[in-house]
Design a protein around this motif. Structure first.
Motif, mmCIF file in Angstrom:
data_model
loop_
_atom_site.group_PDB
_atom_site.id
_atom_site.type_symbol
_atom_site.label_atom_id
_atom_site.label_comp_id
_atom_site.label_asym_id
_atom_site.label_seq_id
_atom_site.Cartn_x
_atom_site.Cartn_y
_atom_site.Cartn_z
ATOM 1 N N LEU A 68 -11.984 3.401 5.837
ATOM 2 C CA LEU A 68 -12.148 3.379 4.477
ATOM 3 C C LEU A 68 -12.147 4.736 3.857
ATOM 4 O O LEU A 68 -11.681 5.237 2.964
ATOM 5 N N GLU A 69 -13.000 5.485 4.456
ATOM 6 C CA GLU A 69 -13.342 7.030 4.125
ATOM 7 C C GLU A 69 -11.796 7.661 4.276
ATOM 8 O O GLU A 69 -11.723 8.503 3.312
ATOM 9 N N ARG A 70 -11.277 7.562 5.222
ATOM 10 C CA ARG A 70 -9.777 8.416 5.611
ATOM 11 C C ARG A 70 -8.763 7.796 4.388
ATOM 12 O O ARG A 70 -8.246 8.686 3.990
ATOM 13 N N MET A 71 -8.759 6.447 4.301
ATOM 14 C CA MET A 71 -7.738 5.990 3.175
ATOM 15 C C MET A 71 -8.101 6.522 1.926
ATOM 16 O O MET A 71 -7.248 6.985 1.081
ATOM 17 N N SER A 72 -9.487 6.680 1.630
ATOM 18 C CA SER A 72 -9.802 7.225 0.303
ATOM 19 C C SER A 72 -9.405 8.465 0.128
ATOM 20 O O SER A 72 -8.803 8.891 -0.860
ATOM 21 N N HIS A 73 -9.737 9.530 1.142
ATOM 22 C CA HIS A 73 -9.220 10.669 0.904
ATOM 23 C C HIS A 73 -7.580 10.759 0.965
ATOM 24 O O HIS A 73 -6.935 11.573 0.165
ATOM 25 N N PHE A 74 -6.816 10.054 1.786
ATOM 26 C CA PHE A 74 -5.304 9.975 1.413
ATOM 27 C C PHE A 74 -4.992 9.390 0.127
ATOM 28 O O PHE A 74 -4.032 10.023 -0.546
ATOM 29 N N LEU A 75 -5.491 8.541 -0.431
ATOM 30 C CA LEU A 75 -5.234 7.980 -1.832
ATOM 31 C C LEU A 75 -5.466 9.057 -2.888
ATOM 32 O O LEU A 75 -4.817 9.281 -3.792
ATOM 33 N N ASP A 117 -0.777 3.173 -10.904
ATOM 34 C CA ASP A 117 -2.088 2.537 -11.552
ATOM 35 C C ASP A 117 -2.778 1.750 -10.289
ATOM 36 O O ASP A 117 -3.838 1.916 -10.472
ATOM 37 N N GLU A 118 -1.948 1.129 -9.672
ATOM 38 C CA GLU A 118 -2.493 0.308 -8.704
ATOM 39 C C GLU A 118 -3.173 1.181 -7.583
ATOM 40 O O GLU A 118 -4.301 1.046 -7.156
ATOM 41 N N VAL A 119 -2.435 2.308 -7.353
ATOM 42 C CA VAL A 119 -3.056 3.301 -6.205
ATOM 43 C C VAL A 119 -4.404 3.756 -6.663
ATOM 44 O O VAL A 119 -5.162 3.837 -6.061
ATOM 45 N N ASP A 120 -4.496 3.982 -8.053
ATOM 46 C CA ASP A 120 -5.593 4.741 -8.736
ATOM 47 C C ASP A 120 -6.669 3.661 -8.717
ATOM 48 O O ASP A 120 -7.927 3.830 -8.417
ATOM 49 N N MET A 121 -6.461 2.150 -8.860
ATOM 50 C CA MET A 121 -7.258 1.160 -8.710
ATOM 51 C C MET A 121 -7.907 0.896 -7.332
ATOM 52 O O MET A 121 -9.232 0.669 -7.130
ATOM 53 N N ILE A 122 -6.957 1.138 -6.607
ATOM 54 C CA ILE A 122 -7.502 0.916 -5.126
ATOM 55 C C ILE A 122 -8.227 2.225 -4.587
ATOM 56 O O ILE A 122 -9.620 1.944 -3.927
ATOM 57 N N TYR A 123 -7.870 3.475 -5.149
ATOM 58 C CA TYR A 123 -8.886 4.570 -4.672
ATOM 59 C C TYR A 123 -10.314 4.407 -5.274
ATOM 60 O O TYR A 123 -11.262 4.511 -4.755
ATOM 61 N N PHE A 124 -10.066 3.722 -6.506
ATOM 62 C CA PHE A 124 -11.695 3.718 -7.384
ATOM 63 C C PHE A 124 -12.371 2.539 -6.410
ATOM 64 O O PHE A 124 -13.615 2.632 -6.299
ATOM 65 N N SER A 125 -11.682 1.523 -5.943
ATOM 66 C CA SER A 125 -12.311 0.368 -5.010
ATOM 67 C C SER A 125 -12.823 1.194 -3.938
ATOM 68 O O SER A 125 -13.830 0.668 -3.359
#
Length: 181
Positions: A146-153, A168-176
């Protein structure tokens, strides 16, 4: 001839014990509202009936990414294209069966229908903020993914996305990933 045969049989015998190798898959799924994690319910001991990341032992003739994709397909019915290697998990006591090193991968996709197969009794998506207790060291693997994906996003980099997403979806996923919502 007999000497050659004995030598061939002993060519790969070692007097020192060595570990087994598995792969684990951290599959994040976006359903349009929230970020989910794909888990399988174990059908065998150890941790029978507990939830875990999809994964299993490598075959002797496959590399780790292929093994991860194969295990994911066998246990959930999902085919993924892009997976990113997260790392190796090597704690000596991470598995009660024997000394096992796991190479973990992660991917992001849209939520798809899944079904338990092979040694997985069930497969199911869980919101990342409502996960059940996980077998082995899978909670730690999930947290790192989760931490790595957040960083990549955040950087909009990486080759771990298996479906197309709008910005927009990438931004929403990053916020999640930040709010665990």
């Amino acid at each position: 001839m007999m000497a050659d045969m004995q030598e061939s049989e002993q060519q790969y015998c070692y007097r020192y014990p060595h570990p087994a190798v598995t792969t684990d898959c951290v599959v994040f799924g976006y359903d349009g509202l929230k970020l989910n994690l794909l888990l399988v319910q174990r059908g065998r001991e150890p941790y029978k009936d507990c939830w875990a990341l999809p994964g299993g032992f490598l075959n002797i003739d496959e590399d780790a990414p292929d093994g991860a994709r194969r295990e994911l397909l066998e246990e959930t019915g999902l085919r993924v294209t892009n997976i990113e290697q997260l790392g190796a998990f090597t704690a000596v006591d991470r598995d009660p069966r024997e000394r096992i090193i796991s190479i973990a991968y992660f991917t992001l996709m849209r939520v798809h229908d899944v079904q338990g197969g092979d040694d997985a009794a069930a497969a199911q998506w869980f919101p990342i903020n409502k996960l059940p207790p996980l077998a082995f060291d899978h909670r730690a693997i999930f947290e790192q993914a989760l931490e790595r994906m957040s960083h990549f996003l955040k950087l909009k980099t990486g080759n771990f996305v298996s479906d197309d997403f709008s910005y927009d979806e990438v931004d929403m996923i990053y916020f999640s990933t930040l709010t665990r919502g």
